[in-house]
Design a protein around this motif. Structure first.
Motif, PDB file in Angstrom:
ATOM      1  N   GLY A 173       0.805  -1.227   0.000  1.00 11.40           N
ATOM      2  CA  GLY A 173       0.000   0.000   0.000  1.00 11.40           C
ATOM      3  C   GLY A 173       0.830   1.265   0.000  1.00 11.40           C
ATOM      4  N   VAL A 174       2.160   1.151   0.087  1.00  5.26           N
ATOM      5  CA  VAL A 174       3.003   2.343   0.125  1.00  5.26           C
ATOM      6  C   VAL A 174       3.148   2.921  -1.273  1.00  5.26           C
ATOM      7  N   ALA A 175       3.593   4.178  -1.343  1.00  6.83           N
ATOM      8  CA  ALA A 175       3.758   4.848  -2.632  1.00  6.83           C
ATOM      9  C   ALA A 175       4.844   4.153  -3.449  1.00  6.83           C
ATOM     10  N   ALA A 176       4.658   4.183  -4.764  1.00  9.14           N
ATOM     11  CA  ALA A 176       5.619   3.551  -5.661  1.00  9.14           C
ATOM     12  C   ALA A 176       6.965   4.263  -5.584  1.00  9.14           C
ATOM     13  N   GLN A 177       8.057   3.457  -5.679  1.00  8.31           N
ATOM     14  CA  GLN A 177       9.382   4.055  -5.628  1.00  8.31           C
ATOM     15  C   GLN A 177       9.640   4.911  -6.866  1.00  8.31           C
ATOM     16  N   ARG A 178       9.058   4.539  -7.974  1.00 10.68           N
ATOM     17  CA  ARG A 178       9.233   5.296  -9.216  1.00 10.68           C
ATOM     18  C   ARG A 178       7.861   5.633  -9.771  1.00 10.68           C
ATOM     19  N   GLU A 179       7.516   6.904  -9.741  1.00 11.41           N
ATOM     20  CA  GLU A 179       6.239   7.359 -10.278  1.00 11.41           C
ATOM     21  C   GLU A 179       6.421   7.682 -11.755  1.00 11.41           C
ATOM     22  N   ARG A 180       5.629   7.019 -12.591  1.00 12.69           N
ATOM     23  CA  ARG A 180       5.732   7.242 -14.033  1.00 12.69           C
ATOM     24  C   ARG A 180       4.698   8.273 -14.473  1.00 12.69           C
ATOM     25  N   ARG A 181       4.938   8.830 -15.626  1.00  6.28           N
ATOM     26  CA  ARG A 181       3.985   9.769 -16.212  1.00  6.28           C
ATOM     27  C   ARG A 181       3.643   9.297 -17.617  1.00  6.28           C
ATOM     28  N   ALA A 182       2.589   9.846 -18.171  1.00  9.21           N
ATOM     29  CA  ALA A 182       2.197   9.537 -19.548  1.00  9.21           C
ATOM     30  C   ALA A 182       2.784  10.577 -20.493  1.00  9.21           C
ATOM     31  N   PHE A 183       3.003  10.176 -21.730  1.00 11.12           N
ATOM     32  CA  PHE A 183       3.444  11.104 -22.762  1.00 11.12           C
ATOM     33  C   PHE A 183       2.236  11.868 -23.299  1.00 11.12           C
ATOM     34  N   THR A 184       2.444  13.131 -23.629  1.00 12.32           N
ATOM     35  CA  THR A 184       1.399  13.873 -24.320  1.00 12.32           C
ATOM     36  C   THR A 184       1.400  13.476 -25.790  1.00 12.32           C
ATOM     37  N   THR A 185       0.346  13.844 -26.502  1.00  5.81           N
ATOM     38  CA  THR A 185       0.285  13.535 -27.933  1.00  5.81           C
ATOM     39  C   THR A 185       1.441  14.183 -28.683  1.00  5.81           C
ATOM     40  N   GLU A 186       1.788  15.414 -28.317  1.00  4.54           N
ATOM     41  CA  GLU A 186       2.892  16.113 -28.982  1.00  4.54           C
ATOM     42  C   GLU A 186       4.222  15.410 -28.708  1.00  4.54           C
TER      43      GLU A 186
END
Length: 416
Positions: A173-186
């Motif tokens: 339940g702890v926060a992820a060690q590596r938080e990922r993000r999504a790419f924008t369309t551009e």
């Protein structure tokens, strides 16, 4: 108790044959029958000495001073040998092939890095020391614990209780060690433009949500481009959840894959053979596309971020959560909505703009005050009271008739 050694004799074709090696026979006190053991030696004195040791071990086992022979043999056998036998037993009960391969890989890694030679070397302290050094996610660490616990549970009848049975699982339940993000369309467009032949890999990952390991094993026999709706067949043997799935291809992904297919290749050949980028190559492509590997919020843009991009774009396209979960091949809708949707790209401002407006008056404008005189049905007819001005008498509850109003002898004048 009796004990002796002998060479077995038997008749064959009318001739008497004597075994070249000795056999031992003994019966402990209380045993109902004799026990024969092959000694495999031709010297009688050596055979007698071997039998004496066997009898001593049998007596000690009976008194509980030492473990049974099968347990001693199992403990002396290397843990790697047990691991391979355990994996073979999983195949025998028809466990998924990919699961068995991953199980064997995890066990080999643990045995090697923890320094476990035999089952006796497996201890809670050694496993926890190994786990403390890892940078893996809690879910992955629990998978390693499940792998070695499964092996030790399987060995319990031969080596005794599982020493890891009280080891606590890592908290998920702890926060992820590596938080990922999504790419924008551009950003995705720039990455596709600068990466050359690898562009189709990035586009397919962002449009289908395929994982890196799944894409590496995808074959042309799995890609169907001649159907009204082109799709990719994800075999159960390469899928992470061990389930077969058919993923429809978008128009741009279909065009990119068709261009790659024109280069040739048999049905059994890999689709992205020699195209899958290593992490160093991927980071070079990110730099060429002017995409930071880690943004100002500390979020990473790695290869798996392309899968998060797929989930985010499905949400932005208005796809229902249940449909998005099915396409992403998740078992829990919360995983799709929370982990694989980038909240920073959600159109929150546009959503607020769609709220109905409430008219807000200026601070200096007077508020409407309630009427002093009630409505006409509750007012009497005009009655002259000491002047020519007409006034209305009201009960504020019941209307008064003209007769009732005229009977009032004195009334306070109310200006109109």
């Amino acid at each position: 108790m009796k004990e002796f050694v002998f060479r077995a004799k038997r008749q064959k074709n009318g001739k008497r044959h004597i075994a070249p090696t000795y056999t031992g026979r003994y019966r402990l006190a209380g045993d109902p029958t004799d026990t024969d053991v092959a000694l495999g030696v031709s010297d009688k004195q050596v055979a007698q000495e071997m039998l004496r040791k066997i009898i001593v071990d049998a007596e000690r086992e009976r008194e509980g001073l030492i473990a049974p022979r099968n347990q001693r043999d199992a403990i002396a056998l290397s843990l790697s040998t047990h691991a391979h036998t355990y994996c073979d037993s999983r195949r025998a009960i028809r466990c998924d092939q990919k699961y068995v391969l991953e199980l064997g890989r995890k066990l080999d890694k643990l045995i090697r890095e923890c320094g476990w030679v035999t089952a006796r070397h497996v201890t809670p302290e050694s496993f926890e020391a190994w786990r403390a050094k890892q940078k893996k996610a809690p879910k992955t660490l629990n998978e390693y614990l499940n792998a070695i616990s499964g092996l030790m549970n399987w060995l319990e009848p031969r080596v005794g209780p599982n020493p890891l049975r009280f080891v606590q699982r890592a908290q998920t339940g702890v926060a992820a060690q590596r938080e990922r993000r999504a790419f924008t369309t551009e950003e995705l467009q720039r990455l596709f433009d600068v990466s050359g032949p690898r562009g189709v890999v990035y586009l397919m990952a962002a449009r289908t949500g395929l994982r890196r390991g799944e894409m590496q094993q995808l074959r042309w026999a799995d890609v169907h481009l001649d159907t009204p709706q082109p799709f990719v067949n994800v075999r159960a043997s390469i899928s992470k959840n061990h389930r077969q799935a058919q993923l429809p291809l978008s128009e741009d992904a279909t065009a990119a894959v068709c261009r790659l297919r024109a280069a040739g290749g048999s049905a059994a050949s890999l689709v992205f053979d020699r195209l899958m980028p290593r992490m160093n190559r991927f980071r070079v492509d990110l730099e060429a596309a002017r995409i930071p590997y880690v943004n100002d919020r500390g979020e990473y843009a790695d290869f798996h971020s392309l899968r998060k991009t797929c989930g985010t774009m499905l949400t932005l396209a208005g796809v229902s959560p249940r449909t998005a979960m099915e396409f992403m091949r998740h078992s829990d809708m919360r995983l799709t909505a929370k982990t694989y949707t980038d909240a920073n790209l959600l159109p929150v401002s546009e959503a607020v703009a769609k709220l109905p407006l409430i008219k807000v008056r200026d601070a200096d404008s007077p508020l409407d005050s309630p009427p002093v005189v009630v409505s006409r049905p509750n007012a009497s007819a005009a009655v002259p009271v000491g002047s020519r001005k007409a006034s209305f008498l009201t009960s504020f509850v019941q209307p008064l008739s003209r007769l009732q109003s005229a009977s009032v002898t004195e009334s306070r004048e109310t200006g109109m």
